[in-house]
Design a protein around this motif. Structure first.
Motif, PDB file in Angstrom:
ATOM      1  N   PHE B 277     -16.805  -2.208 -28.809  1.00  0.00           N
ATOM      2  CA  PHE B 277     -15.795  -1.946 -27.782  1.00  0.00           C
ATOM      3  C   PHE B 277     -15.845  -0.461 -27.411  1.00  0.00           C
ATOM      4  CE2 PHE B 277     -10.882  -1.732 -27.079  1.00  0.00           C
ATOM      5  CZ  PHE B 277     -11.062  -1.783 -25.708  1.00  0.00           C
ATOM      6  N   HIS B 278     -16.311  -0.198 -26.193  1.00  0.00           N
ATOM      7  CA  HIS B 278     -16.349   1.198 -25.728  1.00  0.00           C
ATOM      8  C   HIS B 278     -15.268   1.430 -24.684  1.00  0.00           C
ATOM      9  CE1 HIS B 278     -17.765   5.149 -24.605  1.00  0.00           C
ATOM     10  NE2 HIS B 278     -17.827   4.784 -23.332  1.00  0.00           N
ATOM     11  N   VAL B 279     -14.584   2.551 -24.787  1.00  0.00           N
ATOM     12  CA  VAL B 279     -13.564   2.916 -23.801  1.00  0.00           C
ATOM     13  C   VAL B 279     -14.020   4.178 -23.059  1.00  0.00           C
ATOM     14  CG1 VAL B 279     -11.174   3.635 -23.424  1.00  0.00           C
ATOM     15  CG2 VAL B 279     -11.707   1.897 -25.168  1.00  0.00           C
ATOM     16  N   ASP B 280     -14.252   4.011 -21.773  1.00  0.00           N
ATOM     17  CA  ASP B 280     -14.661   5.124 -20.921  1.00  0.00           C
ATOM     18  C   ASP B 280     -13.415   5.657 -20.208  1.00  0.00           C
ATOM     19  OD1 ASP B 280     -15.761   6.853 -19.055  1.00  0.00           O
ATOM     20  OD2 ASP B 280     -16.556   5.258 -17.781  1.00  0.00           O
ATOM     21  N   ALA B 281     -12.961   6.814 -20.651  1.00  0.00           N
ATOM     22  CA  ALA B 281     -11.762   7.418 -20.052  1.00  0.00           C
ATOM     23  C   ALA B 281     -12.135   8.757 -19.435  1.00  0.00           C
ATOM     24  CB  ALA B 281     -10.675   7.577 -21.108  1.00  0.00           C
ATOM     25  N   ALA B 282     -13.312   8.789 -18.800  1.00  0.00           N
ATOM     26  CA  ALA B 282     -13.927  10.035 -18.329  1.00  0.00           C
ATOM     27  C   ALA B 282     -12.937  10.926 -17.592  1.00  0.00           C
ATOM     28  CB  ALA B 282     -15.125   9.709 -17.442  1.00  0.00           C
ATOM     29  N   TYR B 283     -12.221  10.338 -16.645  1.00  0.00           N
ATOM     30  CA  TYR B 283     -11.272  11.121 -15.857  1.00  0.00           C
ATOM     31  C   TYR B 283      -9.872  11.085 -16.477  1.00  0.00           C
ATOM     32  CZ  TYR B 283      -7.671  11.231 -12.153  1.00  0.00           C
ATOM     33  OH  TYR B 283      -6.526  11.429 -11.429  1.00  0.00           O
ATOM     34  N   ALA B 284      -9.295   9.903 -16.544  1.00  0.00           N
ATOM     35  CA  ALA B 284      -7.873   9.800 -16.892  1.00  0.00           C
ATOM     36  C   ALA B 284      -7.591  10.131 -18.350  1.00  0.00           C
ATOM     37  CB  ALA B 284      -7.357   8.398 -16.560  1.00  0.00           C
ATOM     38  N   ASN B 286      -8.297  12.646 -19.924  1.00  0.00           N
ATOM     39  CA  ASN B 286      -7.848  14.035 -20.041  1.00  0.00           C
ATOM     40  C   ASN B 286      -6.328  14.150 -19.961  1.00  0.00           C
ATOM     41  OD1 ASN B 286     -10.480  15.681 -19.930  1.00  0.00           O
ATOM     42  ND2 ASN B 286     -10.712  14.291 -18.190  1.00  0.00           N
ATOM     43  N   ALA B 287      -5.725  13.290 -19.118  1.00  0.00           N
ATOM     44  CA  ALA B 287      -4.270  13.346 -18.942  1.00  0.00           C
ATOM     45  C   ALA B 287      -3.543  12.937 -20.215  1.00  0.00           C
ATOM     46  CB  ALA B 287      -3.852  12.446 -17.789  1.00  0.00           C
ATOM     47  N   CYS B 288      -4.239  12.224 -21.091  1.00  0.00           N
ATOM     48  CA  CYS B 288      -3.605  11.668 -22.284  1.00  0.00           C
ATOM     49  C   CYS B 288      -3.333  12.725 -23.355  1.00  0.00           C
ATOM     50  CB  CYS B 288      -4.405  10.494 -22.824  1.00  0.00           C
ATOM     51  SG  CYS B 288      -4.593   9.195 -21.577  1.00  0.00           S
ATOM     52  N   ILE B 289      -3.662  13.992 -23.074  1.00  0.00           N
ATOM     53  CA  ILE B 289      -3.181  15.055 -23.975  1.00  0.00           C
ATOM     54  C   ILE B 289      -1.680  15.259 -23.758  1.00  0.00           C
ATOM     55  CG2 ILE B 289      -5.424  16.233 -24.058  1.00  0.00           C
ATOM     56  CD1 ILE B 289      -4.158  18.450 -22.261  1.00  0.00           C
ATOM     57  N   CYS B 290      -1.145  14.761 -22.640  1.00  0.00           N
ATOM     58  CA  CYS B 290       0.299  14.819 -22.378  1.00  0.00           C
ATOM     59  C   CYS B 290       0.939  13.566 -22.966  1.00  0.00           C
ATOM     60  CB  CYS B 290       0.591  14.875 -20.877  1.00  0.00           C
ATOM     61  SG  CYS B 290      -0.154  16.285 -20.050  1.00  0.00           S
ATOM     62  N   TYR B 293       1.571  10.311 -21.021  1.00  0.00           N
ATOM     63  CA  TYR B 293       0.446   9.467 -20.560  1.00  0.00           C
ATOM     64  C   TYR B 293      -0.345   8.856 -21.715  1.00  0.00           C
ATOM     65  CZ  TYR B 293       1.634  11.805 -16.244  1.00  0.00           C
ATOM     66  OH  TYR B 293       2.331  12.285 -15.174  1.00  0.00           O
ATOM     67  N   ARG B 294      -0.029   9.286 -22.923  1.00  0.00           N
ATOM     68  CA  ARG B 294      -0.801   8.836 -24.080  1.00  0.00           C
ATOM     69  C   ARG B 294      -0.809   7.306 -24.235  1.00  0.00           C
ATOM     70  NH1 ARG B 294      -2.761   6.473 -27.533  1.00  0.00           N
ATOM     71  NH2 ARG B 294      -3.712   7.192 -29.498  1.00  0.00           N
ATOM     72  N   HIS B 295       0.262   6.651 -23.732  1.00  0.00           N
ATOM     73  CA  HIS B 295       0.350   5.193 -23.922  1.00  0.00           C
ATOM     74  C   HIS B 295      -0.811   4.448 -23.260  1.00  0.00           C
ATOM     75  CE1 HIS B 295       1.768   4.189 -19.816  1.00  0.00           C
ATOM     76  NE2 HIS B 295       2.249   5.428 -19.839  1.00  0.00           N
ATOM     77  N   TYR B 296      -1.457   5.100 -22.276  1.00  0.00           N
ATOM     78  CA  TYR B 296      -2.614   4.447 -21.645  1.00  0.00           C
ATOM     79  C   TYR B 296      -3.772   4.276 -22.633  1.00  0.00           C
ATOM     80  CZ  TYR B 296      -0.388   4.960 -17.086  1.00  0.00           C
ATOM     81  OH  TYR B 296       0.468   4.860 -16.023  1.00  0.00           O
TER      82      TYR B 296
END
Lengths: 499, 499
Positions: B277-284, B286-290, B293-296
């Motif tokens: 299972f790979h998760v590509d979060a290339a763009y969004a 980054n926002a998950c340091i807040c 937005y971490r719930h994503y």
């Protein structure tokens, strides 16, 4: 932005022009000072594994830190962990040649910070790359088919690894299109036992059956180049049992001893058998801009693809690997992606091949700038002079080795590489123990750094000239260090064997 | 070196510290001046294809040229061909965020010019990378298994393309080791129809049968995320006919609309079926340091690998893609090369995994420096503020769009992306003609640059906030330009349809 930066009056703005100017100048001064004192550092970093863990915190800082504190940390914590590839006494692997022009090109590339994956995203990035790769192809006197005027042309890859991988994939998909993908397990690749270690990795990535990876044995009599008769025999043996020879990776300037495969003879064989012929000239190919070395590329006219790494010897900062193919459509057929969100009016109008379709990654840096700046700031004549000077220094080192009868030159001197060893008392271990001890002893002094290889079961010391700052005095001093350590190591070795 | 450099008294020396200082300062000033005037350039380059060919000579110069002449050529010939990703009115694709700190890190990387392919070749390069990727993993609150303390850890790849490719190869070779390589043609991969275009290319490279590439349809009702029931059904359908599901590529923040796949639900399915299972979060990602937005990323604990691109949004200059895996041995088993000439006493002593064995290429740049400098010069709080500010600007733009009833917001606003379109008079072509004309008209003004996509047969305009210099005024002015062009294009369109 919050300002925790006590040495500055104004708050931090991440891309403020005047702050960029101020900090940029400080960083340039830092690097200029580094080069002023570069000979004072041990060439090989002398830190112990995990040294940095205790010097840095476990978490990123919440608040900004002072720029001066960061610079101080670079001096105190990072630099001791650097192996100084730019030190004039670096003779390991092949060098990472750099220059002011290459450095300036990198600064410009990073300053513009464009991602030129297709023409539209920065036309200059695509077009300058086409132009400077034509310049370099002409300098190397490559056949016209490698120029951009027809279906051929060059592309900058990061390293030779990527270059080899993309042509292998292109060749694989081209033949599978013809014979059907059910024949995948019948595909056979060929190279000498001196080919770069990456080639095996490329085959593994491409899914070539590991049993179909033919490693052709070389020996001293052919200067460790491929013996065409052995290649021909191997190909016919494979065909006889129903396998399909499809790819040969030849090398001009092998990693171990800078050996050269005979391109004409083996090129004729690949042509006869309809195989893809790649020539990897990552290191030695750079020397072929000088007319007296160009003959090593004779036969490149049979090649489908050809590559050199200007970061190894043409004063271009890492990374920069130039790959030319005779037909870019082979790469594109294998590597294209054209999602709708990259389509565009201008894109549709022009006939450019997007470089993203000839490489692994999609995003790409504006790397042609550094090649362009190196050509312009130094000029071709000076680049040739740089190559010739390095080769002269290598031959001078070879002469020094020959003058000490405790040592022997193992392979004929090729380009700027010298392969030698301390003669062992007996050949039981191929000189492994004696010479590996010598190598470690020398590298532990920090005064120079060089590396080793093993050819025909002999442990061999490699002395590769190519760091930009290397002068005659570094060769002479380095040889003295090696001689002195040889005396110490031999003495210990004799005593140890007595006990 | 010969000196053709008439503006300089001293001969050129390719790595002279004082010349580096002098030219380096000039280049910094050039780039600072570029940023001072960056808003004056058309965002999208307005040159015509092949513009550069006539401006540059056909051959590299034999003799050195003046540095000032090169700088003048950059201004006159290169800059017009640049699409200005750093212009505050750049809203295309996802942005290439940059910063002074990232830029300084690149300068330092290029100044040291080391090739850190294994620990020995610059211990600081390997160790700083381990440390800053742990920092970032902690910021993202990734499960401990992704930290370097066990078998997991991070590695910097160039782009998300390489990140996806290496994990796909690792997964492929891991399962083939278990079931035998004869089963290659039975391997099936899954993703949504919104996955990055590179995923298909990665599968092609890895030799996955093109018929075994399952594209799961998404729709507006699930916000264009994967529907777990559709995934589950597809997997069981494949197993029923003897195929082997082995890889799922999920996305947090798709390229088209920043959609998010439901990681928990699909992670449970991959776990149940023993798939990678790979998760590509290339763009969004980054926002998950807040924290808001971490719930994503909830569900990333089921992932085997996870990646974000700090160059897209965390002020790190291109390139820099961070990939974490739970077990680095999977990558190493697939990508290792250990030729004898890279062995060494120190190498043997330590237990470091060489990063070259977890990526495609072997040579590698010291990229962790720029990530480290960004963290330290700005601090985590400011990075979060930067993300929040971008998202706020995007929502502001969305509000402007909603206030003009000629337009509609097509997808729910996610992160800093706004997907909208000019409402067509009829839906025959999904608004293609009208909106593509609007896009070209706006981009041709040079005042801003944005791009498009197609989702569910609708032509959609994408407005992605993220350039470092973007402020409120750029959003407001850009919207005015779009409105004005919409008026002009609509008028022409109506007239044209009348005729």
């Amino acid at each position: 932005m919050k300002n925790g930066n006590a040495d500055e009056k104004e708050p931090l703005r991440p891309m403020d022009a005047e702050q960029l100017r101020k900090y940029g100048h400080k960083m340039i001064d830092f690097i200029a000072d580094y080069y002023k004192s570069i000979e004072q550092f041990p060439v090989l970093s002398q830190v112990q594994p995990d040294y940095l863990k205790d010097l840095l915190p476990n978490f990123a800082p919440d608040q900004p830190e002072k720029f001066q504190d960061i610079l101080d940390d670079i001096t105190k914590k990072i630099i001791p962990g650097v192996t100084h590839w730019q030190n004039p006494n670096f003779f390991g692997y092949f060098s990472a040649s750099s220059s002011i022009a290459g450095f300036l090109g990198e600064i410009l590339c990073s300053g513009l910070n464009v991602i030129g994956f297709n023409w539209l995203t920065s036309p200059a990035s695509t077009e300058l790359e086409i132009i400077v790769l034509d310049w370099l192809a002409k300098l190397l006197n490559l056949p016209d088919k490698f120029l951009s005027s027809g279906h051929g042309g060059g592309i900058i890859q990061g390293t030779a690894s990527e270059a080899i991988l993309v042509v292998l994939l292109a060749a694989r998909d081209k033949i599978l299109l013809r014979i059907g993908r059910n024949s995948m397990d019948k595909l056979v690749v060929y190279s000498s036992d001196q080919v770069h270690s990456f080639f095996k990795k490329a085959c593994q990535i491409a899914g070539i059956h590991s049993e179909n990876f033919r490693v052709l044995q070389t020996n001293a009599s052919s200067g460790h180049g491929i013996d065409p008769r052995i290649l021909d025999q191997a190909i016919h043996d494979d065909m006889d049992i129903g396998l399909i020879p499809f790819f040969l990776c030849a090398t001009v300037g092998t990693t171990s001893s800078a050996a050269v495969d005979p391109l004409v003879e083996i090129g004729l064989i690949t042509e006869e058998n309809g195989m893809w012929f790649h020539v990897d000239a990552a290191y030695a190919g750079n020397a072929c801009i000088c007319s007296e070395y160009r003959h090593y590329l004779d036969g490149v006219e049979y090649a489908d693809s050809f590559g050199i790494n200007p970061y190894k010897w043409l004063l271009v900062n890492f990374d920069c690997s130039c790959l030319w193919v005779k037909d870019q459509r082979d790469l594109v057929n294998s590597l294209t992606t054209n999602p709708v969100y990259l389509e565009n009016m201008i894109f549709r109008k022009n006939n450019f091949v997007d470089f993203k379709d000839m490489e692994i990654q999609i995003g790409r840096r504006f790397r042609s700038l550094k090649l362009w700046m190196v050509f312009r700031l130094y000029g071709v004549e000076n680049l040739k002079e740089h190559i010739r000077k390095n080769i002269k220094l290598a031959r001078q080192f070879e002469k020094l080795v020959r003058s000490d009868n405790r040592f022997e030159i193992v392979c004929p001197g090729m380009f700027s590489l010298v392969c030698f060893r301390l003669l062992p008392h007996n050949e039981n271990d191929g000189g492994y123990e004696l010479n590996s001890k010598l190598l470690d002893a020398v590298n532990s002094t920090g005064k120079l750094f060089f590396t080793h290889t093993i050819i025909s079961d002999k442990y061999i010391l490699r002395f590769a000239v190519g760091a930009t700052l290397t002068e005659e005095r570094h060769i002479i001093e380095s040889w003295k260090v090696i001689q002195n350590q040889a005396t110490l190591v031999s003495r210990k070795f004799t005593q140890q064997n007595k006990n």
